[in-house]
Design a protein around this motif. Structure first.
Motif, mmCIF file in Angstrom:
data_model
loop_
_atom_site.group_PDB
_atom_site.id
_atom_site.type_symbol
_atom_site.label_atom_id
_atom_site.label_comp_id
_atom_site.label_asym_id
_atom_site.label_seq_id
_atom_site.Cartn_x
_atom_site.Cartn_y
_atom_site.Cartn_z
ATOM 1 N N THR A 342 40.519 42.242 48.742
ATOM 2 C CA THR A 342 41.634 41.853 47.884
ATOM 3 C C THR A 342 41.212 40.715 46.954
ATOM 4 O O THR A 342 40.514 39.793 47.376
ATOM 5 C CB THR A 342 42.840 41.406 48.723
ATOM 6 N N GLN A 343 41.634 40.768 45.698
ATOM 7 C CA GLN A 343 41.277 39.735 44.734
ATOM 8 C C GLN A 343 41.862 38.378 45.151
ATOM 9 O O GLN A 343 43.008 38.302 45.604
ATOM 10 C CB GLN A 343 41.796 40.106 43.348
ATOM 11 N N HIS A 345 43.111 35.904 43.517
ATOM 12 C CA HIS A 345 44.366 35.470 42.887
ATOM 13 C C HIS A 345 45.574 36.171 43.516
ATOM 14 O O HIS A 345 46.676 35.633 43.520
ATOM 15 C CB HIS A 345 44.321 35.722 41.370
ATOM 16 N N VAL A 346 45.367 37.379 44.066
ATOM 17 C CA VAL A 346 46.448 38.070 44.764
ATOM 18 C C VAL A 346 46.736 37.366 46.095
ATOM 19 O O VAL A 346 47.891 37.173 46.478
ATOM 20 C CB VAL A 346 46.089 39.550 44.995
ATOM 21 N N ARG A 349 48.733 34.152 45.410
ATOM 22 C CA ARG A 349 50.174 34.344 45.207
ATOM 23 C C ARG A 349 50.872 34.676 46.516
ATOM 24 O O ARG A 349 51.997 34.230 46.762
ATOM 25 C CB ARG A 349 50.407 35.455 44.188
ATOM 26 N N ARG A 350 50.224 35.472 47.354
ATOM 27 C CA ARG A 350 50.849 35.877 48.613
ATOM 28 C C ARG A 350 51.022 34.675 49.554
ATOM 29 O O ARG A 350 52.024 34.579 50.262
ATOM 30 C CB ARG A 350 49.994 36.959 49.271
ATOM 31 N N GLY A 387 51.988 45.435 47.763
ATOM 32 C CA GLY A 387 51.899 44.412 46.731
ATOM 33 C C GLY A 387 50.539 43.779 46.585
ATOM 34 O O GLY A 387 50.396 42.677 46.049
ATOM 35 N N LEU A 388 49.482 44.482 47.018
ATOM 36 C CA LEU A 388 48.137 43.930 46.932
ATOM 37 C C LEU A 388 47.408 44.383 45.670
ATOM 38 O O LEU A 388 46.276 43.995 45.470
ATOM 39 C CB LEU A 388 47.329 44.325 48.182
#
Length: 388
Positions: A342-343, A345-346, A349-350, A387-388
């Motif tokens: 997973t990036q 920046h994701v 935010r999570r 939401g990933l």
């Protein structure tokens, strides 16, 4: 001096520092009154304790908080670390365990913030200057586009630095350990409502990476069960929890969740309805999700202490588990995402971080760790997360 907890009617718990007569210390209370506008109860408690210790340190020396030798602050930090540094009574006479580097840093930051406030608010710069020195940059500082318009920040540093040592890696759970915890929620309680609640809580922490304060502040209206669309949970910053529980930041965020987590919530909600929550609580939608289900007062918001009590029961039943805390699920969540590709920046935010560098500084090491990468199933676990 000692730290005194108090709670005004309709407000979250707070803390102040009182003298030997039980009266608030005016200069400390003035700063804490300012701090209460933004800080959590835990931060207030920690800062109150740190400033109280500084005043205790000064008391036997006949120096005041505004008039003391510059070296005293260095002695104070040394005293916190080793118990040596000044001819004063021990803070904990019956204890041989002194504070860690991280705790000493926190005390230094609290005392520094206290004097910074009084320098800015009351012009008491003499004491402030005893703790700080003006830093000199080796090159010209960056000039932002607001230079000359926005107020400039202080260019001083604490006169005494604290070595923090090497930062330890965050403790995490193996995937099979997460499953052991979820299974143990059923075997450590004979009450199905407790089981449903605990399974929902630990699944939520594991799948969303929420802090325990954020989870316990969730209300039913924060859960969107999808109704044909992707389910999600809104993390809403709140300060009004009756037990003073709150998140670390005040940045709201939305986290999309799996069908499995949605089903766990629905099953738990039906347990609450069967128990009569809609008869006792006028506004169920605005009420807290995690509540007492097996003890009085029924449906009252759950305490953090109750979560740790359940963890102790789980570890007693499953002694091979490490001495985990709710925050281990957050560390594990971030680790699983990064190792699944997973990036960053994701992930940022999570987790609710304010910038991606915080995420990388805290968890970036996992992608370079061969042993971590060898652990199986990271990508399979995160496939159902949305939401990933």
């Amino acid at each position: 001096m000692h730290v005194q907890r108090f709670q005004a009617e309709g407000q979250s718990p707070s803390f102040t520092v009182v003298d030997e007569f039980g009266l608030p210390v005016p200069e400390i209370e003035e700063y804490l009154k300012y701090l209460r506008q933004t800080a959590s109860p835990n931060t207030l408690k920690a800062y109150s304790r740190a400033i109280a210790r500084w005043f205790e340190f000064l008391a036997p020396t006949n120096h005041t908080w505004l008039d003391f030798p510059t070296t005293f602050f260095g002695n104070f930090l040394q005293y916190l670390s080793t118990g040596e540094g000044n001819q004063v009574r021990a803070l904990h006479p019956s204890s041989t365990v002194w504070l860690s580097s991280a705790s000493v840093q926190q005390h230094a930051a609290a005392v520094s913030a206290f004097y910074t406030y009084h320098a800015d608010a009351n012009g008491l710069t003499t004491a402030y200057n005893k703790l700080h020195f003006r830093s000199s940059a080796r090159r010209a500082p960056y000039q932002g586009f607001l230079t000359g318009i926005a107020p400039t920040g202080r260019t001083t540093k604490l006169a005494y630095s604290i070595r923090s040592g090497n930062k330890s890696r965050q403790p995490i759970l193996r995937i099979e350990q997460v499953h052991q915890i979820l299974e143990a929620t059923a075997t450590t309680s004979h009450n199905p409502r407790v089981t449903k609640r605990d399974q929902l809580l630990f699944t939520l922490l594991w799948e969303t990476g929420m802090r325990i304060g954020e989870a316990l502040n969730l209300t039913h209206q924060d859960m969107n069960t999808g109704q044909g669309e992707t389910p999600f949970v809104d993390v809403v910053p709140r300060k009004e929890h009756p037990h003073g529980i709150r998140g670390k930041t005040f940045i709201p965020r939305r986290i999309y969740i799996s069908d499995e987590l949605e089903n766990a919530y629905v099953e738990y909600l039906w347990e609450l309805i069967d128990a009569g929550i809609d008869l006792d609580i006028p506004n169920v939608a605005g009420h807290y999700i995690f509540v007492n289900v097996n003890k009085a007062p029924l449906f009252a918001p759950m305490r953090v202490e109750s979560v740790y009590q359940r963890i102790r029961a789980i570890r007693k039943h499953t002694p091979e588990l490490p001495a985990f805390t709710p925050h281990w699920f957050r560390h594990t969540h971030a680790t699983a995402l990064l190792l699944a590709g997973t990036q960053p920046h994701v992930v940022m935010r999570r987790l609710g971080h304010t910038d991606v560098q915080t995420t990388l500084n805290t968890y970036g090491w996992v992608t370079d760790d061969a042993e971590m990468q060898a652990w199986e199933g990271w990508k399979n676990v995160t496939e159902t997360w949305r939401g990933l």
